[in-house]
Design a protein around this motif. Sequence first.
Motif, PDB file in Angstrom:
ATOM      1  N   PRO A  57       0.807  -1.281  -0.027  1.00 60.47           N
ATOM      2  CA  PRO A  57       0.138   0.017   0.118  1.00 60.47           C
ATOM      3  C   PRO A  57       0.839   1.219   0.130  1.00 60.47           C
ATOM      4  CG  PRO A  57      -0.007  -0.955   1.935  1.00 60.47           C
ATOM      5  CD  PRO A  57       0.818  -2.178   1.126  1.00 60.47           C
ATOM      6  N   MET A  58       0.293   2.013  -0.717  1.00 57.82           N
ATOM      7  CA  MET A  58       0.991   3.310  -0.758  1.00 57.82           C
ATOM      8  C   MET A  58       0.088   4.619  -0.539  1.00 57.82           C
ATOM      9  SD  MET A  58       4.597   2.860  -2.960  1.00 57.82           S
ATOM     10  CE  MET A  58       3.686   1.686  -3.641  1.00 57.82           C
ATOM     11  N   GLU A  59       0.185   5.280   0.361  1.00 63.52           N
ATOM     12  CA  GLU A  59      -0.858   6.318   0.668  1.00 63.52           C
ATOM     13  C   GLU A  59      -0.569   7.438  -0.494  1.00 63.52           C
ATOM     14  OE1 GLU A  59      -0.107   8.065   4.259  1.00 63.52           O
ATOM     15  OE2 GLU A  59      -0.671  10.136   3.900  1.00 63.52           O
ATOM     16  N   ALA A 119      -3.534   3.346   1.964  1.00 62.28           N
ATOM     17  CA  ALA A 119      -4.433   3.576   3.059  1.00 62.28           C
ATOM     18  C   ALA A 119      -5.432   4.477   2.775  1.00 62.28           C
ATOM     19  CB  ALA A 119      -3.275   4.182   4.216  1.00 62.28           C
ATOM     20  N   GLN A 131      -6.646  -1.229   2.365  1.00 61.58           N
ATOM     21  CA  GLN A 131      -6.115  -1.003   3.634  1.00 61.58           C
ATOM     22  C   GLN A 131      -6.877   0.031   4.377  1.00 61.58           C
ATOM     23  OE1 GLN A 131      -2.214   1.286   4.161  1.00 61.58           O
ATOM     24  NE2 GLN A 131      -1.625  -0.574   5.208  1.00 61.58           N
ATOM     25  N   LYS A 163      -4.855  -2.066   9.562  1.00 60.30           N
ATOM     26  CA  LYS A 163      -3.661  -1.504   9.299  1.00 60.30           C
ATOM     27  C   LYS A 163      -3.089  -1.225  11.015  1.00 60.30           C
ATOM     28  CE  LYS A 163      -0.907   2.253   7.607  1.00 60.30           C
ATOM     29  NZ  LYS A 163      -0.869   3.549   6.908  1.00 60.30           N
ATOM     30  N   HIS A 168       3.434   1.663  11.476  1.00 62.21           N
ATOM     31  CA  HIS A 168       3.931   3.175  10.950  1.00 62.21           C
ATOM     32  C   HIS A 168       3.360   4.103  11.935  1.00 62.21           C
ATOM     33  CE1 HIS A 168       4.430   1.291   6.671  1.00 62.21           C
ATOM     34  NE2 HIS A 168       4.996   0.601   7.525  1.00 62.21           N
ATOM     35  N   ARG A 198      -1.396  -5.520   8.319  1.00 58.58           N
ATOM     36  CA  ARG A 198      -0.039  -5.058   8.063  1.00 58.58           C
ATOM     37  C   ARG A 198       0.291  -4.557   9.370  1.00 58.58           C
ATOM     38  NH1 ARG A 198       3.413  -1.057   4.137  1.00 58.58           N
ATOM     39  NH2 ARG A 198       4.720  -2.687   3.839  1.00 58.58           N
ATOM     40  N   ARG A 223      11.785   2.572   5.634  1.00 64.52           N
ATOM     41  CA  ARG A 223      11.975   2.319   4.398  1.00 64.52           C
ATOM     42  C   ARG A 223      13.507   2.693   3.908  1.00 64.52           C
ATOM     43  NH1 ARG A 223       7.937   7.469   2.736  1.00 64.52           N
ATOM     44  NH2 ARG A 223       6.477   6.286   3.645  1.00 64.52           N
ATOM     45  N   ALA A 252      10.431  -3.858   2.124  1.00 66.87           N
ATOM     46  CA  ALA A 252      11.669  -3.257   2.216  1.00 66.87           C
ATOM     47  C   ALA A 252      12.518  -3.541   1.278  1.00 66.87           C
ATOM     48  CB  ALA A 252      12.000  -2.944   3.294  1.00 66.87           C
ATOM     49  N   SER A 290      12.833  -2.138  -2.037  1.00 67.64           N
ATOM     50  CA  SER A 290      13.114  -1.282  -3.347  1.00 67.64           C
ATOM     51  C   SER A 290      14.482  -0.957  -2.966  1.00 67.64           C
ATOM     52  CB  SER A 290      12.227  -0.052  -2.932  1.00 67.64           C
ATOM     53  OG  SER A 290      10.867  -0.394  -3.475  1.00 67.64           O
ATOM     54  N   GLY A 343       7.003  -1.664  -2.733  1.00 71.39           N
ATOM     55  CA  GLY A 343       6.646  -0.231  -2.285  1.00 71.39           C
ATOM     56  C   GLY A 343       6.912   0.671  -3.695  1.00 71.39           C
ATOM     57  N   ARG A 344       7.972   1.368  -3.101  1.00 76.20           N
ATOM     58  CA  ARG A 344       8.586   2.497  -4.041  1.00 76.20           C
ATOM     59  C   ARG A 344       8.620   2.148  -5.291  1.00 76.20           C
ATOM     60  NH1 ARG A 344      13.133   3.947   0.128  1.00 76.20           N
ATOM     61  NH2 ARG A 344      12.875   1.867   0.371  1.00 76.20           N
TER      62      ARG A 344
END
Length: 488
Positions: A62-64, A98, A148, A218, A221, A268, A352, A395, A397, A422-423
């Motif tokens: 997931p990436m906000e 998210a 998420q 979730k 973080h 997560r 990250r 993690a 990337s 992710g990224r």
Amino acid sequence: MSERPILRLGTVKDVTHFQRHLHSLQLNIPCDSKLIHGPDSPFRVPLARGEIKIGNRIAVQPMEGWDGTPDGNPSEHTIRRWRRFGQSGAKLIWGGEAVAVSHEGRANPNQLVAAEHTRKGLEKLRGVLVEEHCRKTGSDDGLVIGLQLTHSGRYCRPNAHHKPEPRILYHHPVLDRKLGLAPDHPVLTDGEIGGIIEQFHRAAKMAFELGFEFVDVKHCHGYLGHEFLSAHTREGKYGGSFENRARFLREVVQGIRSNSAKMHIGVRFSAFDSVPFRPDPTLSANGKLGPGIPESQDNLIPYRWGFGVNSNDPTQMDLTETIRFLFLLEELDIPLVNITAGSPYYNPHIQRPALYPPSDGYQPPEDPLHGVALHMNVTRQLKEQFPNLIFVGTAYSYLQDFLPRVAQAAVRDGWTDLVGLGRMVLTYPEVLWDAMEGNEIQHKRICRTFSDCTTAPRKGLPSGCYPLDSYYKISALAEQLKIAKAGK
Ligand SMILES: Cc1cc2nc3c(=O)[nH]c(=O)nc-3n(C[C@H](O)[C@H](O)[C@H](O)COP(=O)(O)O)c2cc1C
Ligand code: SF4
């Protein structure tokens, strides 16, 4: 921090040199010399647990988004991002991004919200993802998409980028100071927590009706779910003992199951953590922030404000409660687990690993490969202990050009069930698909962990990869033009 300069992975010539580099850092990261494509690729092996059937071992993390409309609907940028999630060829989409269960729970004023007025928008996101996925892979067999669900707790900013509106569960001696919270800043009451739990129930019901296969409750973080796990000092039924700190999860799950018995649930969570970090003031100069150092913990031992940390030395992890939490997930029949760590707000190098910090961050205090190795080894250890849970690892990337070879080895050797991207998805969504299919890896599209995808939204721009994705260069220019015209 080690005196040795950090080697930029973009300059490492080939896999042999990379393997040597890992060896010289004494890091345990598996890395295959060759990529296997075709039917023997480890990424191709499907995974099934009961009714959950995942068609390959590639997952999108997931990436906000910072690019929804003010009322929490997707914009054209959001739709494009989800289309690209589909283009990745990944058969597990963990959450997309998210999505706040209420306006008040948003982490930014452009975050998506799950509510009646966004029902059609969320449906559209799922639709474009499936459409693109089918175009890429030929079918949606084995495609599993989750949403998420989040409440941002201490990091709520629902109304304006520069206006934090923290909703906290307890007073934290370091984070309260960092966020400028007064000692009498109100703590969420048990009644308010009950209301938030109902919002999760409503959001999950909607996700089920829209065809999402699961929801992620979730717990990572530093957001609300994660803060429950460290609420040692909170009084009442949601704080103190482990049972109380996990009550939020149990009550959310209970309500989801009573509304939609067939909805699958994932979690997560930040499986380990450390104390908050800050830039070293003695090494900050000429506008460049120094490497991260831990905030002082004087008078804070035993440390009672973390989860997955050693209370006698909170810079070190302790997985005792992490393991207890995984037993709880098994007991609650939650088969999908996504392992992450730390927080982007107080120790981003753990959460990250990156070579370049966001503009408001700090230089990495160690070679970011240490962070990658830590994630991978913790996930491996937990997977070994919980073979029946489906694990997604995080993690990867920072591994850049070597990501496919490390990911392939990790999946084949059972370090994780799926590799979560992710990224890298923001710049090169189909990187592992290309590895699996034997297509040439496009090195120009590899994420170099420049962190602009974090810096830009913090400055109010839409989320995305500015350095490598031309779409964002164009839309940033258009945005600037609009602002300039409006100013005339
Ligand atoms: C721009 C951005 C937004 C993110 N938003 C979320 C999010 O909404 N939910 C979440 O669980 N993690 C979020 N993360 C963390 C990523 O899912 C992932 O854990 C992290 O980037 C490390 O993985 P990577 O090395 O593949 O990038 C975000 C990361 C970035 C860079
Ligand atoms: S801005 Fe692009 S290259 Fe930089 S970290 Fe984000 S995705 Fe990677």
